[in-house]
Design an enzyme around this catalytic site. Structure first.
Site, mmCIF file in Angstrom:
data_model
loop_
_atom_site.group_PDB
_atom_site.id
_atom_site.type_symbol
_atom_site.label_atom_id
_atom_site.label_comp_id
_atom_site.label_asym_id
_atom_site.label_seq_id
_atom_site.Cartn_x
_atom_site.Cartn_y
_atom_site.Cartn_z
ATOM 1 N N HIS A 211 18.889 46.563 -17.831
ATOM 2 C CA HIS A 211 18.878 45.121 -18.120
ATOM 3 C C HIS A 211 19.850 44.683 -19.203
ATOM 4 C CE1 HIS A 211 16.417 46.444 -21.488
ATOM 5 N NE2 HIS A 211 16.671 45.271 -22.042
HETATM 6 C C1 UD1 Z 1 15.319 40.504 -24.275
HETATM 7 C C2 UD1 Z 1 15.785 41.134 -25.581
HETATM 8 C C3 UD1 Z 1 16.109 42.613 -25.360
HETATM 9 C C4 UD1 Z 1 14.957 43.344 -24.702
HETATM 10 C C5 UD1 Z 1 14.613 42.609 -23.410
HETATM 11 C C6 UD1 Z 1 13.491 43.267 -22.650
HETATM 12 C C7 UD1 Z 1 17.036 39.686 -27.117
HETATM 13 C C8 UD1 Z 1 18.375 39.414 -27.668
HETATM 14 N N1 UD1 Z 1 16.996 40.517 -26.068
HETATM 15 O O1 UD1 Z 1 16.415 40.529 -23.378
HETATM 16 O O2 UD1 Z 1 16.353 43.215 -26.607
HETATM 17 O O3 UD1 Z 1 15.303 44.672 -24.449
HETATM 18 O O4 UD1 Z 1 14.249 41.265 -23.759
HETATM 19 O O5 UD1 Z 1 13.241 42.575 -21.463
HETATM 20 O O6 UD1 Z 1 16.073 39.211 -27.625
HETATM 21 N N2 UD1 Z 1 13.689 35.833 -17.699
HETATM 22 C C9 UD1 Z 1 12.737 35.555 -16.747
HETATM 23 N N3 UD1 Z 1 11.421 35.627 -17.130
HETATM 24 C C10 UD1 Z 1 11.025 35.927 -18.382
HETATM 25 C C11 UD1 Z 1 12.010 36.196 -19.337
HETATM 26 C C12 UD1 Z 1 13.332 36.155 -18.993
HETATM 27 O O7 UD1 Z 1 13.037 35.267 -15.610
HETATM 28 O O8 UD1 Z 1 9.805 35.966 -18.649
HETATM 29 C C13 UD1 Z 1 15.111 35.778 -17.303
HETATM 30 C C14 UD1 Z 1 15.739 34.464 -17.594
HETATM 31 O O9 UD1 Z 1 16.630 34.172 -16.574
HETATM 32 C C15 UD1 Z 1 16.521 34.739 -18.853
HETATM 33 C C16 UD1 Z 1 16.901 36.191 -18.706
HETATM 34 O O10 UD1 Z 1 15.801 36.779 -18.004
HETATM 35 O O11 UD1 Z 1 17.594 33.884 -19.005
HETATM 36 C C17 UD1 Z 1 17.120 36.884 -19.994
HETATM 37 O O12 UD1 Z 1 16.004 36.746 -20.861
HETATM 38 P P1 UD1 Z 1 16.180 36.828 -22.478
HETATM 39 O O13 UD1 Z 1 14.848 36.694 -23.145
HETATM 40 O O14 UD1 Z 1 17.279 35.926 -22.907
HETATM 41 O O15 UD1 Z 1 16.737 38.250 -22.728
HETATM 42 P P2 UD1 Z 1 16.428 39.634 -22.060
HETATM 43 O O16 UD1 Z 1 17.618 40.019 -21.269
HETATM 44 O O17 UD1 Z 1 15.092 39.669 -21.395
#
Ligand code: UD1
Length: 369
Positions: A211
């Site tokens: 991821h």
């Molecule tokens: C975040 C953390 C990362 C961790 C990861 C675990 C930061 C900088 N990054 O990254 O360290 O390893 O979580 O998952 O804080 N999304 C969904 N549903 C959700 C959450 C996210 O669909 O419940 C999708 C959304 O499109 C979002 C993307 O995932 O834009 C990324 O989510 P985000 O929280 O920005 O970062 P992660 O890549 O999950």
């Protein structure tokens, strides 16, 4: 919970999936030593599969407040968490704000507390990948820079903090709270035999998670990794628990239409116990996650980390972990060696014994008069 009208000892912050496994044992330990607490979920992760199932399985109480910040740019996420937490910390002033890990919510909470003159305790302090291109690395450095109490998982972390000029008196090597949760759940996870539901045999499949933006947002790297996964899937089944970000990138780049890049068995993000049970019986793990490197090391399951660095070097020294980057050939050479080697390797690091949260709780009990 805090006594009505009494003083609040701690405010615990949970934001994203990897935080929840770290918060669960802290809540239990704080209750055990009689530290009052409030729990705030920032809502950085919000899907049922990324959040609610973890609260239920791990027995984390309902948060006292959910800020519901959701997805968005990192600036938006951090700013919204800070605005929400300023109101919370002003209304229910805790003696210490406890943050875990390295996600955006961790940094936002630490900074808010610091600006309001409230002490900050950082659990899992001092880890460094020395890769400033990772958002988590910046979150770690800044959180540690303002934390008043720093709880570390491994001796390298203490060395890193000393190098950054952080006073030794503020640092405690306590072990790994995420591993507290692993030991707490392992028996139930094993009894669940999650591999049976997927129609695979123990010790005869690989588990993959992917991821990191540096891997999945870059079509060249993602293609190179998926090519290796395809080759591996011709030898043993590969269970790929796909993060929402990764799923959307694979579709965006059209890789889901490419027979040379598929072949894995895709599953939705897994609940904690199912993931733990699957990893425990896997022949090997391939991942770019930080936590999974640690879990595999404790379970002694061979782990190939799809990155060029790790902020958890102890897993390379004593554990089952090995860095392989994103090059197809390098990954496949490591796969060959791993499949030819023993099923369990390495040793769990010291102090990763299921008691880290209690060490933290006892220390906080001591310093909070
Ligand atoms: C975040 C953390 C990362 C961790 C990861 C675990 C930061 C900088 N990054 O990254 O360290 O390893 O979580 O998952 O804080 N999304 C969904 N549903 C959700 C959450 C996210 O669909 O419940 C999708 C959304 O499109 C979002 C993307 O995932 O834009 C990324 O989510 P985000 O929280 O920005 O970062 P992660 O890549 O999950």
């Amino acid at each position: 919970m805090a006594e009505p009208g009494g003083t609040l000892d701690t405010l615990l912050i949970a934001g994203a999936r990897p935080n929840f496994m770290k918060i669960a044992p802290l809540v239990r330990a704080f209750d055990e030593v009689g530290l009052s607490r409030r729990l705030v979920h920032t809502g950085q992760h919000y899907d049922r599969k990324m959040s609610d199932t973890f609260f239920e399985e791990l027995g984390i109480p309902q948060p006292d407040l959910n800020l519901g910040v959701g997805s968005g740019s990192h600036v938006h996420q951090i700013a919204e968490v800070m605005r929400g937490l300023e109101a919370e910390m002003t209304a229910n002033r805790p003696r210490v704000v406890v943050v875990v890990g390295d996600v955006n919510s961790t940094l936002a909470a630490a900074l808010t507390a610091n600006k309001l003159g409230i002490a900050v305790a950082h659990v899992e302090a001092g880890l460094r990948s020395f890769d400033r291109g990772m958002p988590e690395e910046i979150n770690r450095i800044l959180t540690d820079g303002i934390a008043d109490w720093l709880y570390t998982t491994e001796p390298d972390a203490n060395t890193n903090l000393a190098r950054e000029g952080i006073a030794e008196s503020r640092i405690r090597l306590v072990g790994n709270v995420m591993i507290d949760t692993l030991f707490h759940q392992l028996e139930t996870a094993r009894a669940g035999r999650p591999w049976a539901r997927l129609g695979i045999e123990p010790q005869n499949y690989a588990v993959l998670t992917l991821h990191r933006p540096s891997n999945v947002d870059d079509p060249v790297r993602l293609e190179s990794i998926l090519r290796a996964i395809h080759a591996l899937s011709l030898r043993i089944p590969v269970i790929f628990a796909i993060h929402p970000r990764t799923r959307s990138r694979i579709a965006q780049f059209g890789f889901d239409q490419r027979p040379d890049l598929t072949g894995f068995q895709a599953v939705e993000p897994l609940p904690y116990r199912e993931a733990l049970g699957l990893v425990d019986s896997a022949r090997l793990v391939l991942t770019d996650s930080g936590g999974l490197q640690e879990e595999a090391s404790v379970l002694r399951v061979p782990c190939l980390t799809l990155r060029e660095n790790t902020e958890r070097p102890i897993t390379l020294e004593t554990g089952a972990n090995r860095l392989v980057g994103w090059d197809t050939r390098v990954i496949l050479d490591a796969v060959d060696e791993t499949l030819a080697g023993p099923v369990r390797v390495g040793q769990p690091p010291q102090l990763w014994d299921g008691k880290a949260a209690l060490r933290i709780a006892r220390h906080l009990r001591e310093i909070l008069p």
